[in-house]
Design a protein around this motif. Structure first.
Motif, PDB file in Angstrom:
ATOM      1  N   ALA A 125     -13.216 -52.171  27.669  1.00 62.05           N
ATOM      2  CA  ALA A 125     -12.158 -52.405  28.555  1.00 62.05           C
ATOM      3  C   ALA A 125     -11.913 -51.341  29.581  1.00 62.05           C
ATOM      4  O   ALA A 125     -11.841 -51.146  30.743  1.00 62.05           O
ATOM      5  CB  ALA A 125     -11.069 -53.100  28.133  1.00 62.05           C
ATOM      6  N   VAL A 128     -14.837 -48.386  32.844  1.00 60.41           N
ATOM      7  CA  VAL A 128     -15.020 -49.317  33.986  1.00 60.41           C
ATOM      8  C   VAL A 128     -15.984 -48.552  34.775  1.00 60.41           C
ATOM      9  O   VAL A 128     -16.598 -49.221  35.780  1.00 60.41           O
ATOM     10  CB  VAL A 128     -13.757 -49.014  34.774  1.00 60.41           C
ATOM     11  CG1 VAL A 128     -12.514 -49.939  33.952  1.00 60.41           C
ATOM     12  CG2 VAL A 128     -13.130 -47.578  35.197  1.00 60.41           C
ATOM     13  N   GLY A 130     -19.035 -47.997  33.393  1.00 56.77           N
ATOM     14  CA  GLY A 130     -20.139 -48.516  32.905  1.00 56.77           C
ATOM     15  C   GLY A 130     -21.316 -47.744  32.245  1.00 56.77           C
ATOM     16  O   GLY A 130     -22.294 -48.088  32.139  1.00 56.77           O
ATOM     17  N   ASP A 138     -13.272 -42.649  34.183  1.00 63.51           N
ATOM     18  CA  ASP A 138     -12.631 -43.974  34.047  1.00 63.51           C
ATOM     19  C   ASP A 138     -11.244 -43.854  34.510  1.00 63.51           C
ATOM     20  O   ASP A 138     -10.572 -44.924  34.982  1.00 63.51           O
ATOM     21  CB  ASP A 138     -12.802 -44.627  32.595  1.00 63.51           C
ATOM     22  CG  ASP A 138     -14.273 -44.534  32.225  1.00 63.51           C
ATOM     23  OD1 ASP A 138     -14.911 -45.213  33.056  1.00 63.51           O
ATOM     24  OD2 ASP A 138     -14.923 -43.990  31.388  1.00 63.51           O
ATOM     25  N   VAL A 155     -18.680 -51.228  36.964  1.00 65.49           N
ATOM     26  CA  VAL A 155     -19.186 -52.053  35.757  1.00 65.49           C
ATOM     27  C   VAL A 155     -18.838 -53.593  36.362  1.00 65.49           C
ATOM     28  O   VAL A 155     -19.870 -54.582  36.002  1.00 65.49           O
ATOM     29  CB  VAL A 155     -18.484 -51.770  34.624  1.00 65.49           C
ATOM     30  CG1 VAL A 155     -16.907 -52.256  34.757  1.00 65.49           C
ATOM     31  CG2 VAL A 155     -19.108 -52.200  33.268  1.00 65.49           C
ATOM     32  N   ASP A 162     -15.608 -59.500  36.830  1.00 61.76           N
ATOM     33  CA  ASP A 162     -14.407 -58.770  36.358  1.00 61.76           C
ATOM     34  C   ASP A 162     -14.247 -58.699  35.058  1.00 61.76           C
ATOM     35  O   ASP A 162     -13.375 -57.874  34.476  1.00 61.76           O
ATOM     36  CB  ASP A 162     -13.112 -58.629  37.266  1.00 61.76           C
ATOM     37  CG  ASP A 162     -13.440 -58.733  38.692  1.00 61.76           C
ATOM     38  OD1 ASP A 162     -14.076 -57.701  39.091  1.00 61.76           O
ATOM     39  OD2 ASP A 162     -12.976 -59.348  39.350  1.00 61.76           O
ATOM     40  N   PRO A 182     -22.271 -54.077  29.090  1.00 63.13           N
ATOM     41  CA  PRO A 182     -22.038 -53.535  30.344  1.00 63.13           C
ATOM     42  C   PRO A 182     -22.757 -52.324  30.709  1.00 63.13           C
ATOM     43  O   PRO A 182     -23.127 -51.685  29.950  1.00 63.13           O
ATOM     44  CB  PRO A 182     -20.797 -53.472  30.653  1.00 63.13           C
ATOM     45  CG  PRO A 182     -20.137 -54.362  29.372  1.00 63.13           C
ATOM     46  CD  PRO A 182     -20.992 -54.110  28.190  1.00 63.13           C
ATOM     47  N   PHE A 211     -12.000 -55.663  32.510  1.00 62.07           N
ATOM     48  CA  PHE A 211     -12.167 -54.364  32.780  1.00 62.07           C
ATOM     49  C   PHE A 211     -11.222 -53.660  33.427  1.00 62.07           C
ATOM     50  O   PHE A 211     -10.714 -54.199  34.353  1.00 62.07           O
ATOM     51  CB  PHE A 211     -13.570 -54.363  33.480  1.00 62.07           C
ATOM     52  CG  PHE A 211     -14.641 -54.733  33.064  1.00 62.07           C
ATOM     53  CD1 PHE A 211     -15.093 -54.209  31.908  1.00 62.07           C
ATOM     54  CD2 PHE A 211     -15.668 -55.776  33.674  1.00 62.07           C
ATOM     55  CE1 PHE A 211     -16.548 -54.588  31.289  1.00 62.07           C
ATOM     56  CE2 PHE A 211     -16.917 -56.244  33.006  1.00 62.07           C
ATOM     57  CZ  PHE A 211     -17.254 -55.775  31.828  1.00 62.07           C
TER      58      PHE A 211
END
Length: 789
Positions: A125, A128, A130, A138, A155, A162, A182, A211
């Motif tokens: 999570a 983000v 990826g 992030d 990502v 999402d 991901p 995410f």
């Protein structure tokens, strides 16, 4: 020759026709088998909280494709061809609600530098970008997304979703659970594959992850935190009058220590349940939170209704007067010689090295400034120090010359569920606010108890959760499955799993770690009982646990200490008294030098009852002493104990007649206890009830300066029990009394906060069911009574 040739050709033709017919039959049988559709069903729940995820698209790829949308319960059903190969894959766009906030950026930074533990799903999570790791990048992306500078995460673009979905482990032949992977430019979605699908597939469940929701706080938009709600409740009164929506104001009032505190508006509580199990709700206003980019809460603070001085339910005709009135704190102390240094008289001071402090510092290099910062560190040398200061002998506070007002704040809804069971709500004060815990079970589910957690800051804003912490196997005769306490920068959590007691570290974000087995073997005899009642307290050296356990087929009580990380530091001390038989419902309170452990001894009428042992910071427990030396065992139960800086207060329920057809009593006592002596100050019966309340987990006592706040339930004929909050002095004389709501669930817990930011308030976590059989978990605060001239 010709005849022979014709004969041979005729035989060969018959064989060919037979073979063709067989192939056709086999093809038809296979087609018939494949034409029979089989159901594929499951449920999607959010990782951590366990909340259902609606409006997710679940696609089935195979010889006969199909698509389904998850309903409000997160459930889906698809049709597949039996015997064929197929895959199911969930997908969802948008619906981030209030799941992504600046808090997620802070948590992402904590995960990036290793200060916040996170499991694989939570890291997914947070990642983000990826790129397969959590970094400051992030956190920056989350802030940019939050303020609208980034329409979607990298990502999410790569995955065309999402959300990520983690399938449950495979459980049938030919099935494979494929975990999501991901990435920046490519994404392997989570799915379930069958090669082939051999039959109907039920409970093919997925765990969903949004995410960017690094602290796993997402909730469905219908119950998003901050959305105005109207909680259907009812007061224990024959007249149902709705409480009008209060006007948001800032109304500080002056306490006896000249510290501004908040005056709150009452909630009228849950509905009264009739013998036919119908619930009649009364609408009441709940606190309204407006979501903003800084995730702050505008609290509603207004005067409270007029106080009543009897155990009967108060009238719903609340009176409202202007605030800015002096706070009246009735006090009376016989002969105290010292108190702890603090503005609230009894508050331990801390050494000047806090491990986690909310600040208003911005995050370096980030384009958006969050409202607060947390430093998740643990320093083993941090201790709480207790400084005794001499005080003059106080005198009784004059009686309030005017009206007295006292009521809990509006109910802030934390979570709601449809049906099932709800019990054992608990409030645990932390350095950052209030931790809330509770248990629930699904409708018609008797095998599993779900333990949930949420955290609120001092303003009442939900900062973490609600999160599903753990599923615990249920036993037929056990209700208490957990105990929790806060220590410096984390919770210590005990889980009672059948005969084994487990310890966990629990982070502020709701992440478990450090599992270990601790304590005695728990009592697990169906013919006698399976309870694991007790208490779990924090002190400078770590934790103390007192709990019921097994001792040669009897239910005994034990005490043991743990370090801050759960490592046992003592043996398991058996607290059983003279005859090595039943000793149950232990509680404990710390006085700065050791613990007084309160428990109930049954079997022997003369020597049994409510008694104590003293356990020093080092060493073994003392011998036992009865709280009230002359009192017999009156079926005593449901005790609690607290320390006010000079001596102890205790409360319990008893039946003086030892007869179920006779009333029960709420008994209060004050006393001093050392390793060698126990001296009674006073004892008093506070209240009586008949019939006895069916709920077990509500009786508590809290030191309030030199007085005591007692919380208990009173059973009502043909109605739900009512909650009572009674302020008494050392002699047990009532100074103030309210019954703010009734209780139709065994879910009422409270605690006094140790930090000044809480304004000396008591936090209350309670649960109830409305008329639609929806379970609600709410949080309220109760301040001091207010004297209105």
């Amino acid at each position: 020759m010709r005849a022979h040739h014709d004969s041979g050709r005729g035989k060969g033709g018959a064989t060919a026709r037979l073979l063709a017919t067989t192939l056709l039959l086999l093809s038809a049988v296979r087609a018939m088998a494949q034409s029979d559709s089989v159901p594929v069903s499951g449920q999607i729940r959010y990782h951590g909280s366990g909340l259902p995820v609606p409006d997710a698209t679940v696609s089935l790829q195979g010889e006969s494709p199909d698509t389904a949308i998850t309903d409000v319960n997160g459930q889906f059903t698809l049709s597949a061809l039996g015997g064929g190969n197929c895959d199911i894959e969930p997908q969802k766009m948008g619906d981030d609600g209030t799941g992504i906030t600046t808090t997620d950026a802070l948590v992402a930074l904590g995960v990036a530098i290793g200060l916040v533990p996170a499991d694989a799903e939570q890291q997914m999570a947070c990642d983000v970008s990826g790129d397969g790791r959590v970094s400051a990048v992030d956190a920056l992306f989350i802030l940019q997304y939050r303020v609208g500078l980034m329409p979607s995460f990298p990502v999410a673009q790569a995955c065309q979703s999402d959300w990520a979905f983690v399938p449950a482990p495979a459980s049938m032949p030919g099935e494979e659970a494929v975990s999501p992977q991901p990435g920046k430019s490519a994404c392997q979605p989570g799915m379930i594959q069958w090669r082939p699908l051999s039959g109907a597939a039920a409970q093919r469940d997925f765990s969903a992850i949004l995410f960017g929701d690094c602290n796993l706080s997402w909730r469905p938009s219908s119950v998003a935190p901050g959305a105005p709600t109207s909680t259907a409740t009812a007061a224990p009164s024959a007249t149902d009058l709705p409480t009008s929506n209060p006007t948001p104001t800032n109304s500080p009032v002056n306490t006896a220590t000249q510290t501004p505190t908040a005056t709150f508006t009452p909630t009228l509580g849950p509905p009264t349940r009739t013998p036919t199990n119908t619930r009649t709700p009364t609408p009441t206003a709940t606190s309204t939170r407006t979501p903003t980019s800084t995730a702050t809460l505008t609290a509603t603070r207004t005067p409270t209704p007029t106080l009543t001085f009897s155990p009967v339910p108060p009238s719903n005709t609340a009176t409202r007067t202007p605030t800015d009135t002096p706070t009246w704190t009735p006090t009376r102390t016989p002969t105290p010689t010292f108190t702890f240094t603090s503005t609230a008289t009894v508050t331990p001071t801390r050494t000047p090295t806090p491990t986690a402090t909310p600040t208003n510092s911005p995050i370096p290099s980030l384009t958006s400034t969050p409202t607060w910062t947390q430093t998740f560190t643990r320093t083993p040398t941090i201790t709480r120090t207790f400084t005794a200061t001499a005080t003059p002998s106080p005198t009784a506070t004059p009686t309030c010359p005017g009206a007295v007002q006292w009521a809990p704040s509006d109910a802030l809804e934390i979570m709601s569920y449809q049906g099932g069971e709800l019990w054992l709500t608990k409030v645990v004060p932390t350095d950052f606010g209030w931790g809330l815990f509770w248990l629930r079970a699904e409708p018609n589910a008797t095998q599993t108890a779900h333990l949930y957690y949420a955290h609120l800051d001092f303003n009442g804003t939900v900062t973490n959760g609600p999160v599903l912490i753990r599923d615990i196997p249920r036993l037929p005769y056990r209700g208490r499955y957990y105990m929790a306490a806060w220590h410096d920068d984390h919770f210590g959590l005990l889980i009672a799993d059948a005969s084994t007691l487990y310890y966990f570290n629990l982070s502020l974000a709701g992440v478990l770690s450090g599992q270990r087995t601790v304590g005695p073997v728990l009592f697990n005899y169906i013919e006698y009982g399976q309870e694991a009642d007790g208490e779990f307290d924090s002190y400078p050296g770590g934790f103390l646990c007192v709990i019921e356990g097994d001792c040669v087929g009897h239910l005994c009580s034990y005490a043991f200490k743990l370090a801050a990380d759960g490592t046992p530091t003592t043996q398991n001390y058996n607290l059983v008294d003279f005859d090595y038989t039943h000793q149950f419902q232990p509680r404990a309170a710390f006085d700065g030098a050791g613990f007084t452990i309160l428990s109930v001894k049954d079997i022997d009428i003369t020597n049994g009852g409510v008694g104590t042992k003293y356990l020093k910071a080092t060493g073994i427990p003392s011998t036992a002493a009865k709280v009230v030396p002359t009192k017999q065992y009156y079926w005593d139960e449901l005790p609690d104990i607290d320390w006010n800086g000079d001596h102890y207060g205790a409360v319990w329920t008893e039946n003086a007649a030892r007869d179920w057809s006779q009333p029960w009593q709420i008994h209060f006592a004050t006393f001093r206890r050392t390793f060698t002596t126990s001296t009674l100050i006073a004892d008093q019966v506070l209240d009586t009830e008949f019939p006895k309340s069916q709920w077990r987990w509500a009786t508590q006592i809290h030191a309030r300066g030199v007085d005591w706040l007692v919380q208990y339930l009173l059973g009502q004929p043909n109605a739900d029990p009512v909650a009572v909050y009674r302020l008494v002095n050392d002699q047990g004389q009532t100074l103030a009394n309210i019954t703010p709501f009734s209780m139709n669930a065994d879910a009422l817990g409270s605690a006094t906060h140790f930090r000044s930011e809480a304004g000396g308030n008591v936090g209350i976590a309670r649960g109830y069911f409305d008329a639609a059989n929806t379970a609600h978990v709410v949080f309220q605060q109760l301040g001091a009574p207010i004297c209105v001239p």
